[in-house]
Every structure is written in structure tokens, then in C-alpha cells.
Write a protein that holds these residues in place. Structure first.
Motif, PDB file in Angstrom:
ATOM      1  N   CYS A 160       0.835  -1.200   0.000  1.00 17.14           N
ATOM      2  CA  CYS A 160       0.000   0.000   0.000  1.00 17.14           C
ATOM      3  C   CYS A 160       0.870   1.251   0.000  1.00 17.14           C
ATOM      4  O   CYS A 160       2.064   1.210   0.260  1.00 17.14           O
ATOM      5  CB  CYS A 160      -0.900   0.029   1.232  1.00 17.14           C
ATOM      6  N   SER A 162       0.413   5.403   1.537  1.00 18.37           N
ATOM      7  CA  SER A 162      -0.454   6.240   2.365  1.00 18.37           C
ATOM      8  C   SER A 162       0.054   7.667   2.410  1.00 18.37           C
ATOM      9  O   SER A 162       1.225   7.946   2.127  1.00 18.37           O
ATOM     10  CB  SER A 162      -0.562   5.666   3.782  1.00 18.37           C
ATOM     11  N   TYR A 201      -3.967   4.959   0.406  1.00 24.32           N
ATOM     12  CA  TYR A 201      -4.848   5.466   1.461  1.00 24.32           C
ATOM     13  C   TYR A 201      -4.575   6.949   1.716  1.00 24.32           C
ATOM     14  O   TYR A 201      -3.432   7.347   1.955  1.00 24.32           O
ATOM     15  CB  TYR A 201      -4.627   4.698   2.764  1.00 24.32           C
ATOM     16  N   THR A 229     -10.035   7.413   4.075  1.00 16.98           N
ATOM     17  CA  THR A 229     -10.393   6.743   5.330  1.00 16.98           C
ATOM     18  C   THR A 229     -11.228   7.629   6.249  1.00 16.98           C
ATOM     19  O   THR A 229     -11.884   7.128   7.161  1.00 16.98           O
ATOM     20  CB  THR A 229      -9.137   6.329   6.111  1.00 16.98           C
ATOM     21  N   LEU A 240      -2.703   1.029   9.188  1.00 13.80           N
ATOM     22  CA  LEU A 240      -2.564   1.323   7.760  1.00 13.80           C
ATOM     23  C   LEU A 240      -1.116   1.663   7.411  1.00 13.80           C
ATOM     24  O   LEU A 240      -0.616   1.262   6.349  1.00 13.80           O
ATOM     25  CB  LEU A 240      -3.477   2.480   7.366  1.00 13.80           C
TER      26      LEU A 240
END
Length: 339
Positions: A160, A162, A201, A229, A240
């Protein structure tokens, strides 16, 4: 026990519990023996019998609380970033901030300056050569002793990206470079399709800036990748970050960069602009882009083989303990109040 009024001109008092730099500073003030009462109302400072000192965030709307506190002979300490002093000196916002910060300095006992770049900018902006009120004091984060946050998640298994941003305005998401990060991610993904990133994210309270970012996401064709989020708990945020291989902080200017520092602590490879406080906060432990031009930035990331970059956890932990612990911030606060 002495009471300190902790002020920022926030619209929602819940932000004192959610926003990391507020929350951590409240913890540090309690560490040095204060009872902390948070407020967003200047009127509260007129009740001089209810408090012993003032801890004020930012150098604009906090001027009035400083004047009132000073009139009642209370200790006055300012802190927080001064982004507008990084602007061109001919701009309106720069000159307004310069005037206000000089008035704040007049009524303050101390300025807890949170980054080297802010220290230099404030020093240049002040009309006085007497700088004894300036104390360089980096923001702190929770550095848990005897706990390795990387134990559960190996770097290569992270899939991921972020970033953390308050999205209450389009101006702020542009200053934080969230739109720039999305454009860079799009080009990077196209040029390196085996990057193995499943989600991007964007963490933080939504607002009008979110609508702008949704337009950017649609333009880039990233609807299947990006997830907002909203405001989440520290546990959810850290969860996360532990899943994220990369953390983007492409800020045009960043007074300090608490969120980027938290990402670094959670083992993310922080890709950042190096602007403002990021150069000293993240230092050499992330990847500092030499330009925010999208194509050039992507070329840099590919040449550095950022996707295979390993994070030196031991060096990062030592870096954080040396400069950014609650104990160090607490000592600066103690000095600023002459305790």
C-alpha cells in the motif's frame, strides 16, 4: 497543580484529541506537571483566576490570548509552524504573518520553534536582534520502548501507499502535495506495472479539499486504487501505516511533518519534498525528491529502484530517540516556562 490553557483556533475541540501534534504536546505538558485545559475561545483567557499559564498554537489568531494573558501576568508560550514566512517576502500573507509574529514575540515569554527552517525564517522576520525567547524544540511522537512495530510486517510484503492530510480546503491539500503525489503515483505505476501496490490510502478528515482530490483521482484513472479513510483512531492509522510500503509527503512547505515522522517510525519509506522541516525531520532516512515535477520525480524513483528499497529500522529508531521523544520535548517546555 498549576493549570495551563492550551489554545488553538480550531473549529472542533475534538481535534485536540485527534491531531497528533496537539495530543502529544498535551501529554508533554502533563509530563512537566501541568493540568491542561484545552480551549478555542479567547474569552476564556479573561478568567485569570482559572489558569496559571498559556500555551498557544500558531502566531495569528493566538495573538489576542497572548495579549490578555500577558496583561494578567501569566506565562505565555507559543509554538507551531509558520508556513507563510516561507513565502516570497513581497506577498501579502508573508507581510501579515511577519507583522503578527513580531507582536506575538512582544507578548511572549518563549517561542518553541518546531523546525530548523522555521527558526531561520522567524529569526529573519523579527525586527529585534534579541533572540533569547527562541527555543528550537522539535515536535515529538510516541516512541514505544521495547516494542518493534516492524516485527509483524516485512517490508516486501507491504502493498500500500499512504499519506495523511487535513482536507478541509483545496489550498491545504495542494500545499501538502496530495494531488502531486497522486500524479506521481499514476506515472510510476504506468512505467513500473510490477510495483505491486494495491491501495493508496488518504488518511484524514474530509472536506472541500476531498472533492478536488476526487477530480484528480478521476483524471488519473485511479478510482480502483485510492481510498479515503476519513478521521480514524491512532490504532487504525498505525495499522494502515504498517501495511504501507511508501508514504508520500510532497509538501510545497512543511513546518515540521509529524505525520511523515510517524510513517517513518512505522517502517514506511517516506518519499518527500525536503521542503521546510522535512529535511531535518526525515533527514536521509527517506527519499528526498530533487523536484516535484511529475516526470522527473518518477524517473528519480525508478533510477533509485525505490520499490526494492530497504528501511534501516535500527538507524531510524536511534534517530527518533535522539531528537523526537516526548522526554526531549518536555524538557524544552520546562525551560520555556522557567520551571
Amino acid at each position: 497543580m498549576k493549570k495551563v490553557l492550551f489554545y488553538a483556533s480550531v473549529s472542533d475541540l475534538e481535534l485536540f484529541k485527534i491531531q497528533s501534534f496537539y495530543k502529544y504536546d498535551i501529554h508533554c505538558l502533563e509530563n512537566i506537571g501541568f493540568q491542561v485545559e484545552t480551549t478555542n475561545r479567547c474569552f476564556d483567557f479573561l478568567k485569570f483566576w482559572n489558569y496559571d499559564a498559556s500555551f498557544l498554537y500558531f502566531y495569528r489568531k493566538s495573538l489576542l490570548p497572548a495579549v490578555i494573558s500577558s496583561f494578567f501576568r501569566k506565562k505565555v508560550v507559543f509554538t507551531g509552524g509558520v508556513d507563510d514566512l516561507a513565502l516570497d517576502s513581497s506577498t501579502k500573507n508573508f507581510n501579515i504573518q511577519r507583522a503578527l509574529i513580531n507582536f506575538c514575540y512582544l507578548f511572549a515569554d518563549s517561542f518553541l520553534v518546531v523546525s530548523d527552517s522555521d527558526f531561520l525564517n522567524i529569526k529573519k522576520a523579527l525586527f529585534t536582534s534579541k533572540l533569547s525567547k527562541l527555543i528550537l524544540s522539535y515536535h515529538s511522537i510516541d516512541i514505544l520502548q521495547n516494542f518493534n512495530p516492524y516485527r509483524e510486517m516485512s517490508y516486501q510484503s507491504r502493498c500500500c501507499i499512504s499519506t495523511i492530510c487535513w482536507m478541509g480546503s483545496k489550498v491545504n491539500v495542494q500545499r501538502k502535495g496530495v494531488d502531486k503525489a497522486l500524479y506521481i503515483f499514476k506515472e510510476w505505476l504506468e512505467k513500473k506495472p510490477n510495483l505491486n501496490i494495491q491501495k493508496f490510502y488518504i488518511i484524514g478528515r474530509v472536506g472541500s479539499g476531498t472533492d478536488y482530490l476526487k477530480e484528480v483521482i478521476a483524471e488519473c484513472g485511479l478510482d480502483d486504487y485510492v481510498e479515503f479513510t476519513g478521521a480514524i483512531s491512532d490504532i487504525e492509522k498505525n495499522s494502515l501505516l504498517l501495511k504501507s510500503r511508501f508514504y508520500f509527503q510532497c509538501s510545497q512547505y512543511e513546518g515540521f511533518g509529524v505525520a511523515a515522522l510517524e510513517a517513518l517510525y512505522n517502517g514506511c519509506l517516506v518519499i518527500h519534498s525536503g521542503n521546510g522541516g522535512l529535511s531535518s525531520t526525515i533527514s536521509s532516512y527517506g527519499i528526498q525528491l530533487t523536484t516535484l515535477d511529475v516526470n522527473s520525480a518518477v524517473t528519480e524513483l525508478i533510477e533509485l529502484d525505490a520499490g526494492a528499497h530497504e528501511v534501516d529500522y535500527e538507524a531510524i529508531t536511534a534517530h527518533l530517540n535522539k531528537f523526537f521523544s516526548h522526554d526531549i520535548r518536555s524538557k524544552s517546555m520546562k525551560s520555556s516556562f522557567n520551571l
